[in-house]
Design a protein around this motif. Structure first.
Motif, PDB file in Angstrom:
ATOM      1  N   THR A  30       0.866  -1.180   0.000  1.00  0.00           N
ATOM      2  CA  THR A  30       0.000   0.000   0.000  1.00  0.00           C
ATOM      3  C   THR A  30       0.901   1.228   0.000  1.00  0.00           C
ATOM      4  OG1 THR A  30      -1.697  -1.187   1.227  1.00  0.00           O
ATOM      5  CG2 THR A  30      -1.854   1.212   1.182  1.00  0.00           C
ATOM      6  N   ILE A  31       0.756   2.044  -1.042  1.00  0.00           N
ATOM      7  CA  ILE A  31       1.646   3.186  -1.267  1.00  0.00           C
ATOM      8  C   ILE A  31       0.854   4.479  -1.120  1.00  0.00           C
ATOM      9  CG2 ILE A  31       3.215   4.294  -2.904  1.00  0.00           C
ATOM     10  CD1 ILE A  31       3.456   1.503  -4.271  1.00  0.00           C
ATOM     11  N   ALA A  32       1.254   5.331  -0.200  1.00  0.00           N
ATOM     12  CA  ALA A  32       0.611   6.640  -0.014  1.00  0.00           C
ATOM     13  C   ALA A  32       1.437   7.689  -0.737  1.00  0.00           C
ATOM     14  CB  ALA A  32       0.516   6.984   1.470  1.00  0.00           C
ATOM     15  N   THR A  33       0.777   8.440  -1.626  1.00  0.00           N
ATOM     16  CA  THR A  33       1.528   9.424  -2.409  1.00  0.00           C
ATOM     17  C   THR A  33       0.712  10.673  -2.655  1.00  0.00           C
ATOM     18  OG1 THR A  33       2.990   9.667  -4.332  1.00  0.00           O
ATOM     19  CG2 THR A  33       0.866   8.605  -4.702  1.00  0.00           C
ATOM     20  N   VAL A  34       1.381  11.694  -3.151  1.00  0.00           N
ATOM     21  CA  VAL A  34       0.771  13.000  -3.378  1.00  0.00           C
ATOM     22  C   VAL A  34       0.199  13.055  -4.797  1.00  0.00           C
ATOM     23  CG1 VAL A  34       2.939  14.036  -4.183  1.00  0.00           C
ATOM     24  CG2 VAL A  34       1.182  15.485  -3.127  1.00  0.00           C
ATOM     25  N   ASN A  35      -0.839  13.856  -4.973  1.00  0.00           N
ATOM     26  CA  ASN A  35      -1.551  13.871  -6.255  1.00  0.00           C
ATOM     27  C   ASN A  35      -0.941  14.863  -7.239  1.00  0.00           C
ATOM     28  OD1 ASN A  35      -2.339  16.215  -4.926  1.00  0.00           O
ATOM     29  ND2 ASN A  35      -4.443  16.179  -5.704  1.00  0.00           N
ATOM     30  N   ASN A  36       0.369  14.765  -7.453  1.00  0.00           N
ATOM     31  CA  ASN A  36       0.955  15.634  -8.475  1.00  0.00           C
ATOM     32  C   ASN A  36       1.330  14.823  -9.709  1.00  0.00           C
ATOM     33  OD1 ASN A  36       3.541  14.485  -8.136  1.00  0.00           O
ATOM     34  ND2 ASN A  36       4.113  15.994  -6.592  1.00  0.00           N
ATOM     35  N   GLY A  37       1.686  15.520 -10.753  1.00  0.00           N
ATOM     36  CA  GLY A  37       1.844  14.894 -12.056  1.00  0.00           C
ATOM     37  C   GLY A  37       2.868  13.789 -12.119  1.00  0.00           C
ATOM     38  N   ASP A  38       4.025  13.978 -11.476  1.00  0.00           N
ATOM     39  CA  ASP A  38       5.070  12.965 -11.548  1.00  0.00           C
ATOM     40  C   ASP A  38       4.655  11.675 -10.854  1.00  0.00           C
ATOM     41  OD1 ASP A  38       7.649  13.953 -12.873  1.00  0.00           O
ATOM     42  OD2 ASP A  38       7.067  15.659 -11.647  1.00  0.00           O
ATOM     43  N   MET A 265       3.443  35.348 -14.736  1.00  0.00           N
ATOM     44  CA  MET A 265       4.569  34.726 -14.034  1.00  0.00           C
ATOM     45  C   MET A 265       4.028  33.808 -12.952  1.00  0.00           C
ATOM     46  SD  MET A 265       7.243  37.885 -13.385  1.00  0.00           S
ATOM     47  CE  MET A 265       5.942  38.961 -12.737  1.00  0.00           C
ATOM     48  N   TRP A 266       4.815  32.800 -12.651  1.00  0.00           N
ATOM     49  CA  TRP A 266       4.511  31.896 -11.546  1.00  0.00           C
ATOM     50  C   TRP A 266       5.829  31.526 -10.900  1.00  0.00           C
ATOM     51  CZ3 TRP A 266       3.315  26.003 -12.150  1.00  0.00           C
ATOM     52  CH2 TRP A 266       2.941  25.467 -10.906  1.00  0.00           C
ATOM     53  N   ILE A 267       5.975  31.817  -9.608  1.00  0.00           N
ATOM     54  CA  ILE A 267       7.188  31.460  -8.878  1.00  0.00           C
ATOM     55  C   ILE A 267       6.856  30.255  -8.014  1.00  0.00           C
ATOM     56  CG2 ILE A 267       9.012  32.256  -7.335  1.00  0.00           C
ATOM     57  CD1 ILE A 267       8.224  35.132  -8.080  1.00  0.00           C
ATOM     58  N   ASP A 268       7.427  29.114  -8.375  1.00  0.00           N
ATOM     59  CA  ASP A 268       7.082  27.885  -7.664  1.00  0.00           C
ATOM     60  C   ASP A 268       8.107  26.819  -7.987  1.00  0.00           C
ATOM     61  OD1 ASP A 268       5.461  25.645  -6.450  1.00  0.00           O
ATOM     62  OD2 ASP A 268       3.939  27.213  -6.390  1.00  0.00           O
ATOM     63  N   ALA A 269       7.765  25.584  -7.678  1.00  0.00           N
ATOM     64  CA  ALA A 269       8.699  24.461  -7.754  1.00  0.00           C
ATOM     65  C   ALA A 269       9.244  24.268  -9.166  1.00  0.00           C
ATOM     66  CB  ALA A 269       8.011  23.187  -7.281  1.00  0.00           C
ATOM     67  N   THR A 270      10.544  24.016  -9.246  1.00  0.00           N
ATOM     68  CA  THR A 270      11.174  23.787 -10.541  1.00  0.00           C
ATOM     69  C   THR A 270      10.588  22.570 -11.249  1.00  0.00           C
ATOM     70  OG1 THR A 270      12.926  22.566  -9.380  1.00  0.00           O
ATOM     71  CG2 THR A 270      13.360  24.872  -9.906  1.00  0.00           C
ATOM     72  N   VAL A 271      10.041  21.631 -10.474  1.00  0.00           N
ATOM     73  CA  VAL A 271       9.479  20.419 -11.079  1.00  0.00           C
ATOM     74  C   VAL A 271       8.292  20.743 -11.984  1.00  0.00           C
ATOM     75  CG1 VAL A 271       7.817  19.865  -9.250  1.00  0.00           C
ATOM     76  CG2 VAL A 271       8.901  18.014 -10.534  1.00  0.00           C
ATOM     77  N   ALA A 272       7.671  21.908 -11.805  1.00  0.00           N
ATOM     78  CA  ALA A 272       6.523  22.283 -12.632  1.00  0.00           C
ATOM     79  C   ALA A 272       6.905  22.561 -14.080  1.00  0.00           C
ATOM     80  CB  ALA A 272       5.842  23.528 -12.046  1.00  0.00           C
ATOM     81  N   ALA A 273       8.192  22.749 -14.328  1.00  0.00           N
ATOM     82  CA  ALA A 273       8.623  23.145 -15.676  1.00  0.00           C
ATOM     83  C   ALA A 273       8.183  22.162 -16.750  1.00  0.00           C
ATOM     84  CB  ALA A 273      10.141  23.308 -15.700  1.00  0.00           C
ATOM     85  N   ASN A 278       4.680  21.242 -21.575  1.00  0.00           N
ATOM     86  CA  ASN A 278       4.130  20.056 -22.240  1.00  0.00           C
ATOM     87  C   ASN A 278       2.950  20.489 -23.106  1.00  0.00           C
ATOM     88  OD1 ASN A 278       2.640  17.692 -22.869  1.00  0.00           O
ATOM     89  ND2 ASN A 278       3.517  16.629 -21.109  1.00  0.00           N
ATOM     90  N   GLY A 279       3.109  20.374 -24.414  1.00  0.00           N
ATOM     91  CA  GLY A 279       2.086  20.851 -25.339  1.00  0.00           C
ATOM     92  C   GLY A 279       0.743  20.151 -25.205  1.00  0.00           C
ATOM     93  N   ALA A 280       0.739  18.936 -24.667  1.00  0.00           N
ATOM     94  CA  ALA A 280      -0.525  18.221 -24.503  1.00  0.00           C
ATOM     95  C   ALA A 280      -1.313  18.747 -23.310  1.00  0.00           C
ATOM     96  CB  ALA A 280      -0.252  16.731 -24.321  1.00  0.00           C
ATOM     97  N   GLU A 281      -0.644  19.460 -22.405  1.00  0.00           N
ATOM     98  CA  GLU A 281      -1.290  19.922 -21.185  1.00  0.00           C
ATOM     99  C   GLU A 281      -1.345  21.443 -21.068  1.00  0.00           C
ATOM    100  OE1 GLU A 281       1.352  18.060 -18.439  1.00  0.00           O
ATOM    101  OE2 GLU A 281       0.239  16.173 -18.382  1.00  0.00           O
ATOM    102  N   SER A 282      -0.447  22.135 -21.736  1.00  0.00           N
ATOM    103  CA  SER A 282      -0.301  23.575 -21.554  1.00  0.00           C
ATOM    104  C   SER A 282      -0.565  24.333 -22.853  1.00  0.00           C
ATOM    105  CB  SER A 282       1.117  23.887 -21.053  1.00  0.00           C
ATOM    106  OG  SER A 282       1.335  25.273 -20.993  1.00  0.00           O
ATOM    107  N   ALA A 345      12.079  15.644 -21.312  1.00  0.00           N
ATOM    108  CA  ALA A 345      11.569  16.773 -20.529  1.00  0.00           C
ATOM    109  C   ALA A 345      10.663  16.319 -19.388  1.00  0.00           C
ATOM    110  CB  ALA A 345      10.813  17.744 -21.433  1.00  0.00           C
ATOM    111  N   ASN A 346      10.160  15.104 -19.458  1.00  0.00           N
ATOM    112  CA  ASN A 346       9.196  14.631 -18.468  1.00  0.00           C
ATOM    113  C   ASN A 346       9.774  13.660 -17.446  1.00  0.00           C
ATOM    114  OD1 ASN A 346       6.865  16.046 -19.502  1.00  0.00           O
ATOM    115  ND2 ASN A 346       6.972  14.673 -21.260  1.00  0.00           N
ATOM    116  N   VAL A 347      11.086  13.448 -17.446  1.00  0.00           N
ATOM    117  CA  VAL A 347      11.664  12.555 -16.448  1.00  0.00           C
ATOM    118  C   VAL A 347      11.686  13.258 -15.095  1.00  0.00           C
ATOM    119  CG1 VAL A 347      13.097  11.453 -18.221  1.00  0.00           C
ATOM    120  CG2 VAL A 347      14.071  13.249 -16.774  1.00  0.00           C
TER     121      VAL A 347
END
Length: 443
Positions: A30-38, A265-273, A278-282, A345-347
């Motif tokens: 059972t794996i508990a994780t956060v609901n972000n894209g990665d 502008m958005w100042i936030d986590a570098t992982v958001a880049a 990503n053209g399919a999402e942005s 770009a998505n790793v």
């Protein structure tokens, strides 16, 4: 939200020994994780793991960031490393790992196989997950924070974003890019209350203003000029150039706004880049630039240091299988799998030296800025003036999780217009003083 992904298994493996068939044992992690894209990507590829690890099934519990922290902390702390726990693998951050590792709540990962190549981990990330030479979690991705901005809008405004901007320039650019009638807001910043939500951003921002949570004697510092200036400027930016309802916006909400073309502008986590390009999402994927987090010329930038990592609670009864999963999910091979299926770009970024030495990854437009941001953050010396704690966007003491959320609620209320900046700072000073006194740090 609970999502269950069952490995696609064939019929239970049977082996005949002396005419008797024995069913192969199946272990369910059972794996508990956060609901972000990665993390969602990892779940989507989990069949790759189960196909090569017959006998291990995966059950996912996917939660919003604040909820994840609350549930995992309760589960691990209640067990104290001595009893069975609800989760076998937990997604934990750079704040929790050293504290929990020292308390014996996490299993050491020092015995990961040689091919895992622990020496390949970036020192800044590895050190944050290590206690007395023991690695207590494996980094899934590492991050700092940086400015992500619309290159088309800043060009239309007649401005040029420096690689290392000041807060003064950020305000100028936010004002120039704001078009509220067109639903384009000059800047999007975290406003949702939480020690790991708005206070992650505001603590890092305040560092660059010369502020600190505590002086060298653990006395709270919210009644000083530096915090007043930082919070006042934050509220000025958001009230004049930010989106409506910003006090409810965290990482995921601002990501959606930026992808929809509503943030200059958005100042936030570098992982958001990877998600904003990503053209399919942005919608603005080909119009995004990157810069270091801003400063005030005092020697500290408003960027943090973090890693979402995978650890094993000491109370888990499935440690061996959990180590197999963690070794897979945070390996070089997993990185190659993502690159093959979704592009370099998505790793998952920010964890391994070899990734940033890879010529293919060096072509990714945000790779170098991410590495520079991570290397610029110094958790052992996070502020302009000396402090008794480590941590950039957090204070590495067990009490901070509660204190940070209390303060975050005050600042979120100020952003919502419910109280003034002065009242929010006064409340923050009183609340923090009370909790630190109760905990015995101050008299």
């Amino acid at each position: 939200m609970k999502t269950t992904l069952r490995a696609v298994m064939g019929a239970t493996a049977l082996c005949a020994i002396s005419g008797t068939a024995f069913a192969q044992d199946t272990v369910t992690l059972t794996i508990a994780t956060v609901n972000n894209g990665d993390m969602i990507r990892m779940q989507g590829l989990s069949d790759e793991f189960t196909a090569s690890h017959p006998g291990i099934e995966l059950e996912w519990v996917t939660l919003e960031e604040n909820v994840l922290r609350q549930r995992v902390t309760t589960d691990v702390a209640t067990s104290g490393g001595k009893h069975d726990v609800q989760y076998d693998v937990v997604t934990v951050g750079t704040y929790e790992v050293p504290i929990w590792g020292k308390q014996g709540w996490l299993v050491s990962l020092n015995d990961l196989p040689a091919e895992y190549d622990v020496d390949d981990l970036l020192p800044a990330i590895r050190n944050g997950l290590t206690v007395d030479g023991e690695l207590f979690a494996a980094p899934f991705y590492g991050e700092s924070s940086m400015v992500m901005y619309r290159t088309d809008l800043i060009e239309q405004a007649g401005l040029e974003m420096p690689d290392a901007p000041t807060w003064e320039f950020i305000r100028q650019a936010a004002e120039a890019m704001t078009d509220k009638e067109g639903e384009v807001y000059g800047i999007c910043l975290r406003g949702k209350a939480g020690w790991g939500e708005n206070m992650a951003f505001l603590s890092a921002m305040a560092n660059s203003y010369g502020a600190r949570w505590f002086d060298e004697n653990w006395q709270p510092q919210f009644d000083g000029e530096a915090w007043k200036n930082a919070l006042t400027d934050y509220l000025d930016l958001m009230n004049n150039f930010g989106p409506p309802g910003a006090s409810s916006n965290g990482f995921n909400e601002n990501l959606a706004l930026f992808q929809q073309g509503k943030c200059g502008m958005w100042i936030d986590a570098t992982v958001a880049a990877s998600f904003v390009t990503n053209g399919a999402e942005s919608k603005v994927a080909d119009q995004v630039g990157f810069a270091l987090a801003p400063d005030m010329g005092l020697g500290k930038r408003g960027n943090w240091l973090w890693a979402w990592s995978l650890g094993i609670p000491s109370g888990s009864q499935k440690v061996d299988a959990a180590k197999e999963f963690i070794a897979w999910a945070t390996s070089k091979e997993y990185t190659a799998l993502i690159a093959e299926k979704e592009g370099w770009a998505n790793v998952p970024p920010g964890t391994r030296k070899s990734l940033y030495e890879n010529p293919e990854y060096q072509k990714v437009p945000f790779a170098q800025m991410t590495l520079e941001s991570i290397q610029a953050a110094d958790p052992t010396n996070p502020t302009v003036d000396p402090v008794p704690y480590t941590g950039v966007q957090f204070v590495a003491i067990p009490e901070f999780q509660g204190i940070g959320t209390l303060v975050g609620q005050q600042f979120s209320a100020a952003l919502a217009g419910q109280i003034s900046a002065e009242q929010a700072l006064q409340n923050a000073q009183q609340l923090t003083t009370r909790e630190m006194t109760r905990a015995g740090y101050i008299d």
